[in-house]
Scaffold this active site. Sequence first.
Site, PDB file in Angstrom:
ATOM      1  N   LYS A  91       0.839  -1.201   0.000  1.00  0.00           N
ATOM      2  CA  LYS A  91       0.000   0.000   0.000  1.00  0.00           C
ATOM      3  C   LYS A  91       0.882   1.262   0.000  1.00  0.00           C
ATOM      4  CE  LYS A  91      -3.544  -2.420   2.681  1.00  0.00           C
ATOM      5  NZ  LYS A  91      -4.409  -2.309   3.872  1.00  0.00           N
ATOM      6  N   TYR A 131     -11.988  -2.873  -2.580  1.00  0.00           N
ATOM      7  CA  TYR A 131     -12.448  -2.937  -1.190  1.00  0.00           C
ATOM      8  C   TYR A 131     -13.976  -2.951  -1.089  1.00  0.00           C
ATOM      9  CZ  TYR A 131      -7.741  -2.232   0.699  1.00  0.00           C
ATOM     10  OH  TYR A 131      -6.413  -2.386   1.055  1.00  0.00           O
ATOM     11  N   ARG A 168      -1.198 -14.531   3.823  1.00  0.00           N
ATOM     12  CA  ARG A 168      -1.884 -13.896   4.957  1.00  0.00           C
ATOM     13  C   ARG A 168      -1.043 -14.024   6.226  1.00  0.00           C
ATOM     14  NH1 ARG A 168      -6.143 -10.427   4.343  1.00  0.00           N
ATOM     15  NH2 ARG A 168      -7.074 -11.116   6.289  1.00  0.00           N
ATOM     16  N   THR A 174      -4.713  -7.863  10.750  1.00  0.00           N
ATOM     17  CA  THR A 174      -5.162  -6.585  10.182  1.00  0.00           C
ATOM     18  C   THR A 174      -4.715  -5.419  11.055  1.00  0.00           C
ATOM     19  OG1 THR A 174      -7.069  -7.679   9.192  1.00  0.00           O
ATOM     20  CG2 THR A 174      -7.197  -5.277   9.463  1.00  0.00           C
ATOM     21  N   ARG A 185       3.328  -6.838   8.993  1.00  0.00           N
ATOM     22  CA  ARG A 185       2.676  -5.798   9.803  1.00  0.00           C
ATOM     23  C   ARG A 185       3.245  -5.771  11.224  1.00  0.00           C
ATOM     24  NH1 ARG A 185      -3.356  -7.343   7.535  1.00  0.00           N
ATOM     25  NH2 ARG A 185      -3.391  -5.936   5.736  1.00  0.00           N
ATOM     26  N   ASN A 195      -1.380  -0.158   7.510  1.00  0.00           N
ATOM     27  CA  ASN A 195      -0.817  -1.490   7.804  1.00  0.00           C
ATOM     28  C   ASN A 195      -0.031  -2.081   6.633  1.00  0.00           C
ATOM     29  OD1 ASN A 195      -2.929  -2.200   6.171  1.00  0.00           O
ATOM     30  ND2 ASN A 195      -4.067  -3.351   7.726  1.00  0.00           N
ATOM     31  N   HIS A 198      -1.501  -5.511   1.571  1.00  0.00           N
ATOM     32  CA  HIS A 198      -2.744  -6.283   1.394  1.00  0.00           C
ATOM     33  C   HIS A 198      -2.387  -7.678   0.883  1.00  0.00           C
ATOM     34  CE1 HIS A 198      -6.726  -7.445  -0.114  1.00  0.00           C
ATOM     35  NE2 HIS A 198      -6.054  -7.938  -1.141  1.00  0.00           N
ATOM     36  N   GLU A 209      -9.343 -10.468  -7.257  1.00  0.00           N
ATOM     37  CA  GLU A 209      -8.368  -9.374  -7.176  1.00  0.00           C
ATOM     38  C   GLU A 209      -7.318  -9.451  -8.294  1.00  0.00           C
ATOM     39  OE1 GLU A 209      -7.123  -9.891  -3.139  1.00  0.00           O
ATOM     40  OE2 GLU A 209      -8.999  -9.074  -2.343  1.00  0.00           O
TER      41      GLU A 209
HETATM   42  P1  IDP Z   1      -7.079  -7.132   5.767  1.00  0.00           P
HETATM   43  O1  IDP Z   1      -6.326  -6.057   5.020  1.00  0.00           O
HETATM   44  O2  IDP Z   1      -6.241  -7.743   6.852  1.00  0.00           O
HETATM   45  O3  IDP Z   1      -7.687  -8.163   4.862  1.00  0.00           O
HETATM   46  P2  IDP Z   1      -9.753  -6.028   6.068  1.00  0.00           P
HETATM   47  O4  IDP Z   1     -10.655  -6.247   7.239  1.00  0.00           O
HETATM   48  O5  IDP Z   1     -10.099  -6.690   4.788  1.00  0.00           O
HETATM   49  O6  IDP Z   1      -8.279  -6.427   6.542  1.00  0.00           O
HETATM   50  O7  IDP Z   1      -9.652  -4.467   5.842  1.00  0.00           O
HETATM   51  C1  IDP Z   1      -9.049  -3.956   4.681  1.00  0.00           C
HETATM   52  C2  IDP Z   1      -8.232  -2.757   5.066  1.00  0.00           C
HETATM   53  O8  IDP Z   1      -9.108  -1.752   5.573  1.00  0.00           O
HETATM   54  C3  IDP Z   1      -7.233  -2.991   6.176  1.00  0.00           C
HETATM   55  O9  IDP Z   1      -6.036  -3.609   5.741  1.00  0.00           O
HETATM   56  C4  IDP Z   1      -7.010  -1.585   6.662  1.00  0.00           C
HETATM   57  O10 IDP Z   1      -6.160  -0.876   5.747  1.00  0.00           O
HETATM   58  C5  IDP Z   1      -8.411  -1.003   6.555  1.00  0.00           C
HETATM   59  N1  IDP Z   1      -9.115  -1.126   7.834  1.00  0.00           N
HETATM   60  C6  IDP Z   1      -9.672  -2.231   8.353  1.00  0.00           C
HETATM   61  N2  IDP Z   1     -10.226  -1.990   9.547  1.00  0.00           N
HETATM   62  C7  IDP Z   1     -10.012  -0.663   9.781  1.00  0.00           C
HETATM   63  C8  IDP Z   1     -10.358   0.193  10.869  1.00  0.00           C
HETATM   64  O11 IDP Z   1     -10.974  -0.189  11.862  1.00  0.00           O
HETATM   65  N3  IDP Z   1      -9.953   1.495  10.754  1.00  0.00           N
HETATM   66  C9  IDP Z   1      -9.291   1.970   9.664  1.00  0.00           C
HETATM   67  N4  IDP Z   1      -8.956   1.197   8.633  1.00  0.00           N
HETATM   68  C10 IDP Z   1      -9.299  -0.125   8.686  1.00  0.00           C
HETATM   69 MG    MG Z   2      -9.274  -8.115   3.548  1.00  0.00          MG
END
Ligand code: IDP
Ligand code: MG
Length: 234
Positions: A91, A131, A168, A174, A185, A195, A198, A209
């Site tokens: 990212k 997303y 993963r 996350t 991360r 973070n 992705h 994707e």
């Molecule tokens: P992932 O990236 O581990 O798959 P997801 O739940 O799919 O996690 O969320 C996608 C992205 O959305 C996260 O990597 C993060 O950048 C953002 N995100 C997820 N939860 C939050 C939050 O509570 N606050 C702000 N950004 C979030």
């Molecule tokens: Mg995700």
Amino acid sequence: MFARLAIPNAMRGTARSFSTRAGAASRSSRMPLALAATVAVAGISLYARPSLHLEQIQRPIVGAGSDVSSRPTTIAGTFTTPSERSFIMIKPDGVNRQIVGKILTRFEERGYKLVAIKSVLPSKELAREHYGDLASKPFFGSLIDYITGGTPVIAMVWEGKDVIRQGRNMVGATNPLQALPGSIRGDYAVSVGRNIIHASDGFESATKEIGLWFDEKELASYTPAAWEQVMADN
Ligand code: IDP
Ligand code: MG
């Protein structure tokens, strides 16, 4: 070349759509045997939770029979074989932090094959599509603004045995505050909104994707020198 085969229902959700959230597995591993049996008998199995922690996912994967020809094949390769592919994206914060090379090195050193890589300034439309499952979340707007803020992302496809699940695992939880040290991360981030990286969370999302970010002709077919050594099971 790859048929966009329908993915069996059994493969959706629990089998290979997993969370990187930490905690669930360590809780369950501490659970005394008798209590675990009671919970299972009562039908309140921890395994019923919608997001599984990595350690809770057991092989053989649901839907993956011993016959390779019966496994789904899409632009994400053939599920549960060394041709399996995952979409990994560094990212904008990872690019800004100048750790692209370090992240690439982790996947290379694990033995995975780099099938495609490009720097992209994503459009809002592309970011929203990527997303899409988070559209109702309060942070969705700021997430899209961030991803499309002017710093590129590094979009990649990596290939190899179990690469979706292992990707993963290598990426970590996350919320970086819950990510294990040694994960990307866990080593480089402290904020959920920044973070770094992705990774596809299942075969279905990898298919979506990879198809979203790449044209099939951008995906290389080659055999790295050490491929047989790295993928051999005998
Ligand atoms: P992932 O990236 O581990 O798959 P997801 O739940 O799919 O996690 O969320 C996608 C992205 O959305 C996260 O990597 C993060 O950048 C953002 N995100 C997820 N939860 C939050 C939050 O509570 N606050 C702000 N950004 C979030
Ligand atoms: Mg995700």
